[in-house]
Every structure is written in C-alpha cells, then in structure tokens.
Write a protein that holds these residues in place. Structure first.
Motif, short mmCIF file in Angstrom:
data_model
loop_
_atom_site.label_atom_id
_atom_site.label_comp_id
_atom_site.label_asym_id
_atom_site.label_seq_id
_atom_site.Cartn_x
_atom_site.Cartn_y
_atom_site.Cartn_z
N LYS A 8 0.99 -1.27 -0.15
CA LYS A 8 0.00 -0.02 -0.12
C LYS A 8 0.82 1.26 -0.01
CE LYS A 8 -4.63 -0.99 1.75
NZ LYS A 8 -5.55 -0.89 2.74
N GLN A 11 1.81 2.08 -3.19
CA GLN A 11 0.54 2.49 -4.10
C GLN A 11 0.28 3.84 -3.83
OE1 GLN A 11 -2.84 -0.02 -3.81
NE2 GLN A 11 -3.97 1.43 -4.97
N TYR A 12 0.62 4.38 -2.45
CA TYR A 12 -0.05 5.65 -2.21
C TYR A 12 0.81 6.63 -1.88
CZ TYR A 12 -4.77 3.49 -1.99
OH TYR A 12 -5.86 2.72 -2.25
#
Ligand SMILES: *Cc1c(COP(=O)(O)O)cnc(C)c1O
Length: 398
Positions: A8, A11-12
């Motif tokens: 994550k 991803q962010y």
C-alpha cells in the motif's frame, strides 16, 4: 501484515525514497520493532535524529505536558517553551539569538537569507554570493539545493538559484580564489556526512575563520547533523577552537519532533526585523517543548561525555576489523558519526546487516555510515561488532 502495508505504501506514497522493506511500529532506546515483531538494533537513529534513542521518557513527558496545555498559538504571541529553548541554545553555544523553523532545509534557507540581508544592510546591493563546498549537502528546497555542491541532486531542477560558488572541501586556496567583491558568506558542514563522512581539517577551519574576518564575510556552519552532541561536543565547531557567525540545527534538536533553528550573534540576527522572515509553525509550543526536554536531558544525563567514550570504543572495534578485512579502506569520523569506506559496493553488505537485525546506512555507494543513538552502551556496540564481523567474513569469502 507487513507485506500488505509495504504494498500500500508503494501504491499511495510518492516514490521519492529508497526504503528498507521494513515497517517500523515501535522503538525503545537503541532498538526498533517491525510489524512482524522482529527486533533490530538501530545504528541510524532515524538519520541522526533520535540522539537520545527512541521513546525517551523525558521527551515523552515534555511534549505530553505541553500537549495538554497548548499545541499552537502562532508567533504573534510570546511562547514559553520557545523562549526557554532559545535561552538554552544560547547558553550552550556561541549564539545570542535564535530563529526557529521546522526542518534543516528551512534553517539553511534562513541562514542564506540572513547572510544576504546583513550584507545588504551594511554594503547595499550586489554583495550576495556565498561560497559553498563541493560534495556538500544542505537540503532539498531550491535555495538549499543550489547551495548543495553535488550535481546529481541538481539534475532536472535547473535553473538553480544564482549566487553560490562551489569550492573543493578542505582546500583553502579554492576559497581564496573565489572571494570577490560580491561575496557575503562562507557556508559549510564541519563534517560532510551525506557526502561520505569527511571531516574538515582543523587548520582549514581556522583559516576560513581568518579569511572571513579579513573580508567581513559571515561564516555559516551547517550543524544540522553534527550538532546536539553527535560528535562528542555539544556542537562540532567546538572541536576547531573557532566560532561561526551563524549555525543551523535541525535533526536531533527535538529528538524526533520536527524542528529546526538558526542560531546567530546578536548584531547579525538583528538584520532580521519584523516582516523580513517568518514561519507559521516555527518554534511551535510542542516542537520547542521537545527542544527543551532534549537539551536538558543531554546536559543532565552526561550524554556528550558518553558519546565521546562510546565513539572511541566503537572506532577501536572497527579498527580491529579493518586490520582483518582488506576491503575496509578507511574508518573516519568523530564521536558517533562514523564512516566505513569500502573497496566494494555497500549495497549487498547493507542487506546482510539488515538480515542480521542491524540497521545501518550506506552513502555514496560504498561508505557505510554509522549514526547510533548517543545513549548506546558497550554491550550494544559489542553486538554490532559481532554482526559486522560475521557480515564482513561472508564478503571476504565471496
Ligand atoms: C539532513 C540535513 C539537511 C536537511 O535537513 P532537512 O530537515 O531534511 O531539510 C541539511 N544539512 C545537513 C548537513 C543535513 O544533514
């Protein structure tokens, strides 16, 4: 669990850092724990930030008490911990006055602005150049990036701010050649840490001080990494028997609470008057309560003497390893800022340290940089040296 969080994160979060594949959720003293409850010995201290180790009770107490009273109020008011923090910084340094900000880059921005403003006030327009060093590191804003003497950091960000002259580090003639009627200051790190842990020569610093006096130039020390006890003195300039005119601090100033400061002599800082420089968060009550707790702890717990003797102990151990492993080219540094120059790339060695549960940093591709908390014990250094021996043994066989 940890793997999911890392996925994550990729991803962010903006992809601006080479991260260890570790999500740290807890720290105590010189140890940190990841999401899978694995423990690591921390020889990096959040990049020379947590000089008093993780979760120091005095810092927790200082910011908790302040948090219950007042988080933020702005510099339109006098702020109790800010005044105390400034008084303490002046008590333990050459300085008379402090400007607070939130990071190292901002502290250097403030120093660059102050140098220009001071010169402008005294001499008028056109005297704005600052002599900086090759291989330096001063931050990532456009001005501090421009002051940073490493082309790899400049790539893709041109045009840079004008007014910086780059000189070879530890070369006094280069400085002399670059001084002209436009020069207003000389700015450098007394130890180039990001640059590979290169220590300035004592004679060089003394000559810089002389040249600065002769030409009425301000001598600015970037002590963002070397301040707050890291080198075995409160501030690194003390090793050289000289005083700068301006000093910048951040990293360990709040032991992990984000805060920066520019310290200067009164007559220089007075070139700043209301309206010339400011920061909304600068010197915020929470941040400066962390500074007060950090400074008091450094003094009360004899951290600086301890750093000096642990640094000596660690360097002795490393010197013994250097005699056994020919790919160790050099051990250098001061106190607990230590560079191990390798004849090979440090990447694989770094990974091996992590596998063994020890966090270290590698800079310039082949220089291992050790920045343990200053509260490190002989027992913890012994653990580090045993791991280092095992890791180096593996690479000797390859
Ligand atoms: C870390 C560092 C900076 C930049 O500090 P930031 O808080 O990341 O802006 C500047 N100079 C030196 C010597 C540093 O070590």
């Amino acid at each position: 669990m940890q793997e999911e969080l890392i996925k994550k994160g990729m991803q962010y979060i903006a992809n601006t850092y080479n991260r260890f594949p570790i999500a740290v959720i807890k720290g105590e003293g010189c140890w940190i724990w990841d999401l899978n409850s694995r423990r690591y010995l921390d020889f990096l201290s959040g990049i020379a930030v947590c000089n008093l180790g993780h979760a120091h009770k005095n810092i927790i107490e200082g910011i908790t008490q302040q948090a219950q009273r007042l988080f933020h109020i702005s510099n339109l008011f006098y702020i109790e911990p800010q005044v105390k923090a400034a008084e303490l910084l002046c008590k333990y340094s050459f300085g008379d006055r402090v400007f607070f900000c939130n990071s190292g880059a901002e502290a250097n921005e403030a120093a660059i602005k102050l140098a220009r403003r001071y010169s402008w006030k005294k001499y008028g327009e056109g005297r704005f150049e600052i002599i900086v060093m090759e291989n330096s590191f001063h931050g990532r804003t456009i001005a501090t990036l421009s002051a940073t003497g490493q082309p790899k950091f400049h790539e893709g960000f041109h045009p840079l701010l004008e007014g910086f002259k780059y000189c070879k580090f530890n070369d006094i003639d280069a400085v002399k050649e670059n001084i002209n009627r436009k020069t207003c200051a000389i700015m450098l790190e007394p130890i180039q840490s990001e640059g590979g842990v290169y220590v300035a020569d004592k004679g060089y610093i003394k000559e810089l001080r002389e040249i600065a006096y002769e030409n009425d130039l301000l001598l600015i020390f970037d002590e963002i990494q070397t301040g707050m006890g890291r080198t075995g003195k409160f501030f690194c300039y003390e090793h050289f028997d000289v005083e700068p005119d301006i000093m910048t601090l951040a990293k360990a100033l709040g032991n992990g609470f984000p805060v920066g400061a520019m310290v200067a002599k009164k007559e220089i800082m007075d070139a700043f008057v209301p309206g010339t420089h400011a920061s909304t968060f600068g010197g915020n009550p929470l941040a400066t309560s962390a500074v007060v707790a950090t400074i008091n702890t450094i003094v009360d717990e004899g951290i600086i003497k301890h750093c000096e003797s642990m640094g000596k102990y660690l360097r002795e151990g490393l010197t013994r390893l250097k005699e056994r492993f020919s790919f160790i080219l050099d051990i250098r540094g001061m106190g607990l800022i230590i560079g191990i120059e390798l004849a090979t790339s440090g990447d694989e060695i770094l990974k091996e340290f992590i596998n063994e549960g020890v966090i270290v940093n590698c800079t310039k591709g082949n220089i291992l940089r050790l920045l343990p908390p200053l509260i490190i014990t002989e027992e913890e250094i012994d653990i580090f040296l045993e791991v280092a021996e095992r890791v180096f043994e593996k690479f000797k066989k390859r």
